[in-house]
Design a protein around this motif. Structure first.
Motif, PDB file in Angstrom:
ATOM      1  N   MET A  71     -33.512  68.198 -24.361  1.00  0.00           N
ATOM      2  CA  MET A  71     -34.109  68.472 -23.069  1.00  0.00           C
ATOM      3  C   MET A  71     -33.209  69.440 -22.303  1.00  0.00           C
ATOM      4  N   VAL A  72     -33.831  70.430 -21.699  1.00  0.00           N
ATOM      5  CA  VAL A  72     -33.101  71.431 -20.943  1.00  0.00           C
ATOM      6  C   VAL A  72     -32.868  70.911 -19.529  1.00  0.00           C
ATOM      7  N   LYS A  73     -31.627  70.980 -19.100  1.00  0.00           N
ATOM      8  CA  LYS A  73     -31.289  70.530 -17.754  1.00  0.00           C
ATOM      9  C   LYS A  73     -31.372  71.726 -16.812  1.00  0.00           C
ATOM     10  N   ARG A  74     -32.122  71.556 -15.732  1.00  0.00           N
ATOM     11  CA  ARG A  74     -32.274  72.630 -14.758  1.00  0.00           C
ATOM     12  C   ARG A  74     -31.676  72.211 -13.432  1.00  0.00           C
ATOM     13  N   ASN A  75     -31.083  73.161 -12.764  1.00  0.00           N
ATOM     14  CA  ASN A  75     -30.499  72.900 -11.458  1.00  0.00           C
ATOM     15  C   ASN A  75     -31.464  73.407 -10.391  1.00  0.00           C
ATOM     16  N   VAL A  76     -32.162  72.487  -9.729  1.00  0.00           N
ATOM     17  CA  VAL A  76     -33.119  72.846  -8.691  1.00  0.00           C
ATOM     18  C   VAL A  76     -32.413  72.731  -7.346  1.00  0.00           C
ATOM     19  N   ARG A  77     -32.487  73.792  -6.570  1.00  0.00           N
ATOM     20  CA  ARG A  77     -31.826  73.809  -5.267  1.00  0.00           C
ATOM     21  C   ARG A  77     -32.622  72.991  -4.258  1.00  0.00           C
ATOM     22  N   LEU A  78     -31.927  72.540  -3.228  1.00  0.00           N
ATOM     23  CA  LEU A  78     -32.582  71.779  -2.159  1.00  0.00           C
ATOM     24  C   LEU A  78     -33.526  72.683  -1.372  1.00  0.00           C
ATOM     25  N   SER A  79     -34.634  72.121  -0.923  1.00  0.00           N
ATOM     26  CA  SER A  79     -35.566  72.875  -0.085  1.00  0.00           C
ATOM     27  C   SER A  79     -35.082  72.841   1.367  1.00  0.00           C
ATOM     28  N   SER A  80     -35.659  73.689   2.194  1.00  0.00           N
ATOM     29  CA  SER A  80     -35.281  73.730   3.614  1.00  0.00           C
ATOM     30  C   SER A  80     -35.493  72.385   4.313  1.00  0.00           C
ATOM     31  N   PRO A  81     -36.643  71.705   4.098  1.00  0.00           N
ATOM     32  CA  PRO A  81     -36.808  70.393   4.751  1.00  0.00           C
ATOM     33  C   PRO A  81     -35.777  69.365   4.273  1.00  0.00           C
ATOM     34  N   GLU A  82     -35.403  69.434   3.004  1.00  0.00           N
ATOM     35  CA  GLU A  82     -34.393  68.497   2.493  1.00  0.00           C
ATOM     36  C   GLU A  82     -33.034  68.762   3.145  1.00  0.00           C
ATOM     37  N   ILE A  83     -32.691  70.034   3.270  1.00  0.00           N
ATOM     38  CA  ILE A  83     -31.416  70.393   3.914  1.00  0.00           C
ATOM     39  C   ILE A  83     -31.433  69.958   5.377  1.00  0.00           C
ATOM     40  N   GLY A  84     -32.554  70.234   6.071  1.00  0.00           N
ATOM     41  CA  GLY A  84     -32.673  69.836   7.476  1.00  0.00           C
ATOM     42  C   GLY A  84     -32.584  68.330   7.649  1.00  0.00           C
ATOM     43  N   GLY A  85     -33.215  67.586   6.744  1.00  0.00           N
ATOM     44  CA  GLY A  85     -33.137  66.131   6.799  1.00  0.00           C
ATOM     45  C   GLY A  85     -31.729  65.630   6.602  1.00  0.00           C
ATOM     46  N   LEU A  86     -31.020  66.213   5.641  1.00  0.00           N
ATOM     47  CA  LEU A  86     -29.630  65.808   5.399  1.00  0.00           C
ATOM     48  C   LEU A  86     -28.737  66.147   6.588  1.00  0.00           C
ATOM     49  N   TRP A  87     -28.977  67.298   7.207  1.00  0.00           N
ATOM     50  CA  TRP A  87     -28.203  67.656   8.402  1.00  0.00           C
ATOM     51  C   TRP A  87     -28.427  66.622   9.498  1.00  0.00           C
ATOM     52  N   GLY A  88     -29.688  66.238   9.711  1.00  0.00           N
ATOM     53  CA  GLY A  88     -29.989  65.240  10.740  1.00  0.00           C
ATOM     54  C   GLY A  88     -29.322  63.910  10.467  1.00  0.00           C
ATOM     55  N   VAL A  89     -29.377  63.471   9.215  1.00  0.00           N
ATOM     56  CA  VAL A  89     -28.734  62.206   8.847  1.00  0.00           C
ATOM     57  C   VAL A  89     -27.218  62.321   9.009  1.00  0.00           C
ATOM     58  N   TYR A  90     -26.665  63.482   8.656  1.00  0.00           N
ATOM     59  CA  TYR A  90     -25.218  63.684   8.791  1.00  0.00           C
ATOM     60  C   TYR A  90     -24.796  63.538  10.259  1.00  0.00           C
ATOM     61  N   ILE A  91     -25.544  64.182  11.160  1.00  0.00           N
ATOM     62  CA  ILE A  91     -25.227  64.085  12.597  1.00  0.00           C
ATOM     63  C   ILE A  91     -25.340  62.638  13.053  1.00  0.00           C
ATOM     64  N   GLN A  92     -26.409  61.973  12.640  1.00  0.00           N
ATOM     65  CA  GLN A  92     -26.610  60.570  13.028  1.00  0.00           C
ATOM     66  C   GLN A  92     -25.485  59.684  12.525  1.00  0.00           C
ATOM     67  N   GLU A  93     -25.082  59.875  11.281  1.00  0.00           N
ATOM     68  CA  GLU A  93     -24.026  59.030  10.710  1.00  0.00           C
ATOM     69  C   GLU A  93     -22.665  59.320  11.341  1.00  0.00           C
ATOM     70  N   THR A  94     -22.400  60.570  11.707  1.00  0.00           N
ATOM     71  CA  THR A  94     -21.118  60.839  12.384  1.00  0.00           C
ATOM     72  C   THR A  94     -21.110  60.189  13.761  1.00  0.00           C
ATOM     73  N   MET A  95     -22.276  60.195  14.436  1.00  0.00           N
ATOM     74  CA  MET A  95     -22.374  59.520  15.733  1.00  0.00           C
ATOM     75  C   MET A  95     -22.182  58.017  15.562  1.00  0.00           C
ATOM     76  N   SER A  96     -22.847  57.453  14.560  1.00  0.00           N
ATOM     77  CA  SER A  96     -22.728  56.013  14.307  1.00  0.00           C
ATOM     78  C   SER A  96     -21.281  55.639  13.996  1.00  0.00           C
ATOM     79  N   THR A  97     -20.616  56.457  13.214  1.00  0.00           N
ATOM     80  CA  THR A  97     -19.219  56.196  12.858  1.00  0.00           C
ATOM     81  C   THR A  97     -18.345  56.153  14.111  1.00  0.00           C
ATOM     82  N   CYS A  98     -18.544  57.105  15.003  1.00  0.00           N
ATOM     83  CA  CYS A  98     -17.758  57.111  16.250  1.00  0.00           C
ATOM     84  C   CYS A  98     -18.040  55.868  17.082  1.00  0.00           C
ATOM     85  N   LEU A  99     -19.315  55.535  17.238  1.00  0.00           N
ATOM     86  CA  LEU A  99     -19.656  54.353  18.029  1.00  0.00           C
ATOM     87  C   LEU A  99     -19.108  53.078  17.396  1.00  0.00           C
TER      88      LEU A  99
END
Length: 109
Positions: free
Chosen positions: A1-29
């Motif tokens: 089986m050929v392994k392919r590297n599929v890049r993240l889509s814009s909505p996936e990147i945006g979602g991860l950015w949002g979660v990252y901001i939320q988790e950094t806020m949660s960590t501080c609190l």
């Protein structure tokens, strides 16, 4: 089986950015809550929540690193003042953890 590297889509990147901001806020609190908590029954819950948030942050950092995507600034230690007097009762910290868990479960289901 050929392994392919599929890049993240814009909505996936945006979602991860949002979660990252939320988790950094949660960590501080959570660090602030842990510094001021007096109820010994609430403390382990806050500690576990902090570990979970830090795990999420590490996973997102790994994904961004693999994809060569810059990390958002997020919240840092500079954004909390542990020497400030307590602003919240211990039960507020517990309700914060409860609310954050409900949000996460809604995303997962």
């Amino acid at each position: 089986m050929v392994k392919r590297n599929v890049r993240l889509s814009s909505p996936e990147i945006g979602g991860l950015w949002g979660v990252y901001i939320q988790e950094t806020m949660s960590t501080c609190l959570l660090k602030y809550f842990l510094h001021h908590v007096q109820d010994e029954e609430i403390k382990p819950i806050l500690q576990k929540s902090l570990r979970i948030s830090q795990t999420h942050l590490n996973q997102i950092r790994d994904i961004f690193s693999e994809e060569n995507i810059p990390l958002p600034d997020g919240f840092t230690e500079k954004d909390i003042n542990l020497s400030a007097p307590p602003l919240f009762y211990d039960l507020f910290a517990l309700s914060f953890v409860y609310s954050m868990n409900r949000i996460v479960w809604r995303w997962l289901t």
